[in-house]
Design an enzyme around this catalytic site. Structure first.
Site, PDB file in Angstrom:
ATOM      1  N   ARG A 180       0.559  -0.527  -0.488  1.00  0.00           N
ATOM      2  CA  ARG A 180       0.016  -0.113   0.385  1.00  0.00           C
ATOM      3  C   ARG A 180       0.968   0.965  -0.127  1.00  0.00           C
ATOM      4  O   ARG A 180       0.293   1.858  -0.732  1.00  0.00           O
ATOM      5  CB  ARG A 180      -0.909   0.114   1.177  1.00  0.00           C
ATOM      6  N   ARG A 194      10.368   5.935  -2.569  1.00  0.00           N
ATOM      7  CA  ARG A 194      10.143   6.573  -3.865  1.00  0.00           C
ATOM      8  C   ARG A 194      11.436   7.530  -3.910  1.00  0.00           C
ATOM      9  O   ARG A 194      12.107   7.873  -3.082  1.00  0.00           O
ATOM     10  CB  ARG A 194       9.095   8.080  -4.079  1.00  0.00           C
ATOM     11  N   ARG A 202      -8.537  -6.806  13.133  1.00  0.00           N
ATOM     12  CA  ARG A 202      -8.460  -5.316  13.831  1.00  0.00           C
ATOM     13  C   ARG A 202      -8.850  -4.310  14.435  1.00  0.00           C
ATOM     14  O   ARG A 202      -9.929  -3.714  13.572  1.00  0.00           O
ATOM     15  CB  ARG A 202      -7.110  -4.391  13.818  1.00  0.00           C
ATOM     16  N   ARG A 241      -0.405   6.650  15.413  1.00  0.00           N
ATOM     17  CA  ARG A 241      -0.716   7.685  15.168  1.00  0.00           C
ATOM     18  C   ARG A 241      -1.519   8.655  15.759  1.00  0.00           C
ATOM     19  O   ARG A 241      -2.741   8.536  16.026  1.00  0.00           O
ATOM     20  CB  ARG A 241      -0.880   7.592  13.838  1.00  0.00           C
ATOM     21  N   GLU A 254      -4.534   6.510  17.599  1.00  0.00           N
ATOM     22  CA  GLU A 254      -5.008   5.582  17.279  1.00  0.00           C
ATOM     23  C   GLU A 254      -4.622   4.543  18.699  1.00  0.00           C
ATOM     24  O   GLU A 254      -3.253   4.594  18.184  1.00  0.00           O
ATOM     25  CB  GLU A 254      -4.880   5.146  15.851  1.00  0.00           C
ATOM     26  N   TYR A 274      -9.445  -6.117   2.258  1.00  0.00           N
ATOM     27  CA  TYR A 274      -9.052  -4.400   3.211  1.00  0.00           C
ATOM     28  C   TYR A 274      -9.147  -3.716   2.217  1.00  0.00           C
ATOM     29  O   TYR A 274      -7.954  -3.445   1.078  1.00  0.00           O
ATOM     30  CB  TYR A 274      -7.129  -5.024   3.170  1.00  0.00           C
ATOM     31  N   ASP A 297     -10.270  -0.124   0.251  1.00  0.00           N
ATOM     32  CA  ASP A 297     -10.357   1.554   0.182  1.00  0.00           C
ATOM     33  C   ASP A 297     -11.417   1.749  -0.505  1.00  0.00           C
ATOM     34  O   ASP A 297     -12.281   1.040  -0.721  1.00  0.00           O
ATOM     35  CB  ASP A 297      -8.739   1.545  -0.610  1.00  0.00           C
TER      36      ASP A 297
HETATM   37  P1  FAD Z   1     -18.412  -0.421   6.553  1.00  0.00           P
HETATM   38  O1  FAD Z   1     -18.192   0.880   6.266  1.00  0.00           O
HETATM   39  O2  FAD Z   1     -18.093  -1.092   6.965  1.00  0.00           O
HETATM   40  O3  FAD Z   1     -20.115  -0.240   6.131  1.00  0.00           O
HETATM   41  C1  FAD Z   1     -20.494  -1.921   5.952  1.00  0.00           C
HETATM   42  C2  FAD Z   1     -22.141  -1.339   7.412  1.00  0.00           C
HETATM   43  O4  FAD Z   1     -22.953  -2.705   7.744  1.00  0.00           O
HETATM   44  C3  FAD Z   1     -21.260  -0.606   8.936  1.00  0.00           C
HETATM   45  O5  FAD Z   1     -22.468   0.014   8.788  1.00  0.00           O
HETATM   46  C4  FAD Z   1     -22.464  -1.724   9.816  1.00  0.00           C
HETATM   47  O6  FAD Z   1     -22.775  -0.817  10.785  1.00  0.00           O
HETATM   48  C5  FAD Z   1     -23.142  -2.313   9.288  1.00  0.00           C
HETATM   49  N1  FAD Z   1     -23.363  -3.695   9.263  1.00  0.00           N
HETATM   50  C6  FAD Z   1     -22.813  -4.392   9.559  1.00  0.00           C
HETATM   51  N2  FAD Z   1     -23.551  -5.681  10.002  1.00  0.00           N
HETATM   52  C7  FAD Z   1     -24.894  -5.324  10.174  1.00  0.00           C
HETATM   53  C8  FAD Z   1     -26.104  -5.962  10.257  1.00  0.00           C
HETATM   54  N3  FAD Z   1     -25.668  -7.392  10.935  1.00  0.00           N
HETATM   55  N4  FAD Z   1     -27.360  -5.419  10.630  1.00  0.00           N
HETATM   56  C9  FAD Z   1     -27.666  -4.309  10.103  1.00  0.00           C
HETATM   57  N5  FAD Z   1     -25.577  -3.958   9.549  1.00  0.00           N
HETATM   58  C10 FAD Z   1     -25.154  -4.102   9.128  1.00  0.00           C
HETATM   59  N6  FAD Z   1     -10.545   4.056   2.832  1.00  0.00           N
HETATM   60  C11 FAD Z   1      -9.877   5.152   1.803  1.00  0.00           C
HETATM   61  O7  FAD Z   1     -10.144   4.408   0.659  1.00  0.00           O
HETATM   62  N7  FAD Z   1      -8.767   5.660   2.857  1.00  0.00           N
HETATM   63  C12 FAD Z   1      -8.962   5.917   3.916  1.00  0.00           C
HETATM   64  O8  FAD Z   1      -8.044   6.406   4.322  1.00  0.00           O
HETATM   65  C13 FAD Z   1      -9.776   4.990   4.799  1.00  0.00           C
HETATM   66  N8  FAD Z   1      -8.869   4.789   6.404  1.00  0.00           N
HETATM   67  C14 FAD Z   1      -9.531   4.425   6.754  1.00  0.00           C
HETATM   68  C15 FAD Z   1      -8.993   4.485   8.143  1.00  0.00           C
HETATM   69  C16 FAD Z   1      -9.791   3.605   9.007  1.00  0.00           C
HETATM   70  C17 FAD Z   1      -9.412   2.959  10.214  1.00  0.00           C
HETATM   71  C18 FAD Z   1     -10.885   2.122   8.285  1.00  0.00           C
HETATM   72  C19 FAD Z   1     -11.192   1.427   9.955  1.00  0.00           C
HETATM   73  C20 FAD Z   1     -11.435   2.055   7.029  1.00  0.00           C
HETATM   74  C21 FAD Z   1     -10.495   2.840   6.022  1.00  0.00           C
HETATM   75  N9  FAD Z   1     -11.035   2.813   4.756  1.00  0.00           N
HETATM   76  C22 FAD Z   1     -10.134   3.624   4.126  1.00  0.00           C
HETATM   77  C23 FAD Z   1     -11.569   2.267   4.172  1.00  0.00           C
HETATM   78  C24 FAD Z   1     -13.126   2.705   4.676  1.00  0.00           C
HETATM   79  O9  FAD Z   1     -13.569   2.981   5.303  1.00  0.00           O
HETATM   80  C25 FAD Z   1     -13.362   1.318   3.183  1.00  0.00           C
HETATM   81  O10 FAD Z   1     -13.411   1.348   2.072  1.00  0.00           O
HETATM   82  C26 FAD Z   1     -14.748   1.513   3.711  1.00  0.00           C
HETATM   83  O11 FAD Z   1     -15.728   1.341   4.275  1.00  0.00           O
HETATM   84  C27 FAD Z   1     -15.189   0.610   3.024  1.00  0.00           C
HETATM   85  O12 FAD Z   1     -16.972   0.703   3.133  1.00  0.00           O
HETATM   86  P2  FAD Z   1     -18.410  -0.416   3.273  1.00  0.00           P
HETATM   87  O13 FAD Z   1     -19.803  -0.136   2.965  1.00  0.00           O
HETATM   88  O14 FAD Z   1     -18.130  -2.000   2.118  1.00  0.00           O
HETATM   89  O15 FAD Z   1     -18.303  -1.423   4.734  1.00  0.00           O
HETATM   90  N1  UDP Z   2       3.441   1.078   7.914  1.00  0.00           N
HETATM   91  C1  UDP Z   2       4.580   1.155   8.582  1.00  0.00           C
HETATM   92  N2  UDP Z   2       4.813   2.198   8.959  1.00  0.00           N
HETATM   93  C2  UDP Z   2       3.949   3.603   9.026  1.00  0.00           C
HETATM   94  C3  UDP Z   2       2.803   3.582   8.265  1.00  0.00           C
HETATM   95  C4  UDP Z   2       2.549   2.479   7.552  1.00  0.00           C
HETATM   96  O1  UDP Z   2       5.062  -0.025   8.656  1.00  0.00           O
HETATM   97  O2  UDP Z   2       4.579   4.873   8.920  1.00  0.00           O
HETATM   98  C5  UDP Z   2       2.972   0.176   7.182  1.00  0.00           C
HETATM   99  C6  UDP Z   2       1.725  -0.834   8.621  1.00  0.00           C
HETATM  100  O3  UDP Z   2       1.808  -2.203   8.094  1.00  0.00           O
HETATM  101  C7  UDP Z   2       0.544  -0.280   7.718  1.00  0.00           C
HETATM  102  C8  UDP Z   2       1.122  -0.598   6.577  1.00  0.00           C
HETATM  103  O4  UDP Z   2       2.170  -0.227   6.638  1.00  0.00           O
HETATM  104  O5  UDP Z   2      -0.636  -1.219   8.059  1.00  0.00           O
HETATM  105  C9  UDP Z   2      -0.407  -0.003   5.641  1.00  0.00           C
HETATM  106  O6  UDP Z   2      -0.311   1.915   5.918  1.00  0.00           O
HETATM  107  P1  UDP Z   2      -1.698   2.470   5.783  1.00  0.00           P
HETATM  108  O7  UDP Z   2      -0.568   3.726   6.210  1.00  0.00           O
HETATM  109  O8  UDP Z   2      -2.312   2.546   4.561  1.00  0.00           O
HETATM  110  O9  UDP Z   2      -2.285   1.775   6.586  1.00  0.00           O
HETATM  111  P2  UDP Z   2      -3.851   2.995   6.657  1.00  0.00           P
HETATM  112  O10 UDP Z   2      -4.525   3.466   6.340  1.00  0.00           O
HETATM  113  O11 UDP Z   2      -5.133   1.213   5.906  1.00  0.00           O
HETATM  114  O12 UDP Z   2      -4.243   2.699   8.597  1.00  0.00           O
END
Ligand code: FAD
Ligand code: UDP
Length: 383
Positions: A176, A180, A254, A285, A308, A356, A358
């Protein structure tokens, strides 16, 4: 009543909202259920009441995509700012730019290098892998950046984030991050990037605004499931192992504990995201949300910071990151087979496919599945 709908969608995140929007656009009546009290899934955001600063409640969400079709689709529901994500990382009291770029490398080895000199140095430091194809996160990272940079910037952070032997983690986690050999320190390589001008939640309000879409919040699918007629197709974006009552055991996830604080300073860390590479610092972070929207006229008395802390998820926690050890992969293959045998339930999204994803990938796969599976099924319904 649930029988009045042509399609039932479990989950109001990006996958479910995209599906709902598409199905409504061809005139279908759609019910979206979510057990949470809000739409948006993990992309949900709201303004922190004391400061007015938009906070992404489930961790920082940066929108980026290489795909013009997905970008154009989402631009129908929001304008984007020109935010470009940059991340810094704190290591032993020093600050470096992430992802690893020529600036990071020169600073770490304390000398100026040309791109070719840096490449050569890293190649020597990755020599222990010579000839072998990396097959896990640790080997992949060493092949990309050599052992010293791996041990400094990746090993400790990854240990905190995953608490899993890096040799049991899949290599895609580390790919991910770009590496560079120039001074470009943007976090993402994608052609399209930005943050939603009116915040994330406004996107979902617009996607779900059609009169033929109903949304039921605080509604758990498993509590209403018995009332859904077998003939109504269901798009399920919840955890796949839960759907099958954990028949093959639990998939590893996680979760994150978010520790939010309002501080009486205008600027706490000077940037949106500061990673902490040292293993003895317990959080991974610190996010400072005001920096995601420099274009907004926020007050300057106070700021919101979020630390976090990553830990292993139990059934009661929100599952955020699929761990995907070899054992998880084996279990998932069994669930996937069960899912394929479900005639009228379609599994999607991050939880439904144990991937995983996005945001842009969740949207892209929903658009694809709508075209290939859902639209044909809906069109066959009343003929
Ligand atoms: P979700 O957004 O998880 O939606 C699923 C929904 O289903 C939830 O609202 C849940 O409540 C509901 N649900 C589950 N079970 C039930 C049930 N039994 N009944 C009713 N409802 C239910 N993506 C990026 O592109 N850029 C980022 O910077 C980025 N950062 C992230 C940071 C974190 C900490 C996390 C966890 C994710 C991040 N993501 C990021 C990923 C992004 O959150 C996901 O790509 C996106 O949420 C996926 O959408 P989804 O609809 O699959 O799932
Ligand atoms: N990672 C790391 N050091 C950093 C940033 C990222 O080791 O400073 C590793 C870590 O294993 C992480 C992965 O790279 O889970 C992907 O990072 P990303 O920022 O894409 O994670 P997210 O935003 O999904 O939490």
């Amino acid at each position: 009543e649930v029988s009045e709908f042509d399609l039932i969608i479990v989950g109001a995140g990006f996958y479910g909202a995209t599906m709902a929007e598409r199905a409504a656009a061809i005139g279908k009546r759609v019910l979206v259920l979510d057990r949470r009290p809000h739409i948006g899934g993990n992309a949900y955001s709201e303004n922190e009441p004391e400061t007015g600063i938009e906070v992404h409640r489930y961790g920082a969400h940066l929108f980026h995509t290489p795909n013009e079709t997905i970008w154009n689709y989402l631009n129908r529901f929001t304008a984007f700012t020109n935010y470009r994500h940059r991340v810094y990382t704190s290591l032993k009291g020093q600050v470096y730019a992430m992802p690893i770029n020529l600036g990071t490398i020169c600073q770490f080895f304390r000398r100026q290098m040309t791109p070719d000199q840096a490449r050569q140095l890293v190649a020597e430091q990755a020599a222990e892998l010579a000839g072998r194809t990396p097959s896990n996160l640790e080997e992949k990272a060493i092949s990309l950046i050599g052992r010293p940079l791996y041990e400094a910037f990746i090993r400790g952070y990854t240990a905190k984030q995953w608490q899993t032997d890096p040799r049991d983690l899949p290599e895609y986690i580390i790919t991910r991050l770009p590496v560079r050999y120039n001074f470009d320190n943007r976090y993402f390589n994608d052609r399209f990037e930005g943050l939603p001008a009116d915040g994330y939640t406004a996107i979902f309000k617009r996607m779900l605004s059609a009169p033929n879409i109903s949304v039921a919040l605080k509604t758990d699918f498993f509590e209403v499931r018995k009332r859904i007629p077998k003939s109504v197709p269901v798009v399920y974006t919840g955890p796949i192992d839960r759907f099958f009552d954990f028949a093959h055991g639990e998939l590893g996830w996680r979760t994150i504990d978010f520790d939010t604080e309002v501080l009486s300073v205008g600027d706490f860390q000077g940037t949106a995201v500061m990673n902490y590479a040292d293993e003895n610092i317990p959080f991974t972070r610190i996010l400072e949300f005001r920096h995601f929207n420099p274009e907004r006229d926020y007050q300057t008395e106070k700021t919101v910071v979020v630390r976090e802390y990553s830990r292993s998820a139990t059934r009661l926690d929100e599952p955020y990151y699929p761990i995907n050890t070899p054992s998880d992969k084996g279990k998932y293959m069994k669930y996937k087979e069960m899912a394929e045998n479900e005639d009228n339930v379609f599994f999607g999204g991050r939880l439904g496919t144990y991937r995983y994803l996005d945001m842009h990938q969740a949207i892209g796969s929903a658009l694809k599945s709508f075209e290939s599976e859902i639209a044909p099924r809906l069109e066959a319904q009343h003929t």
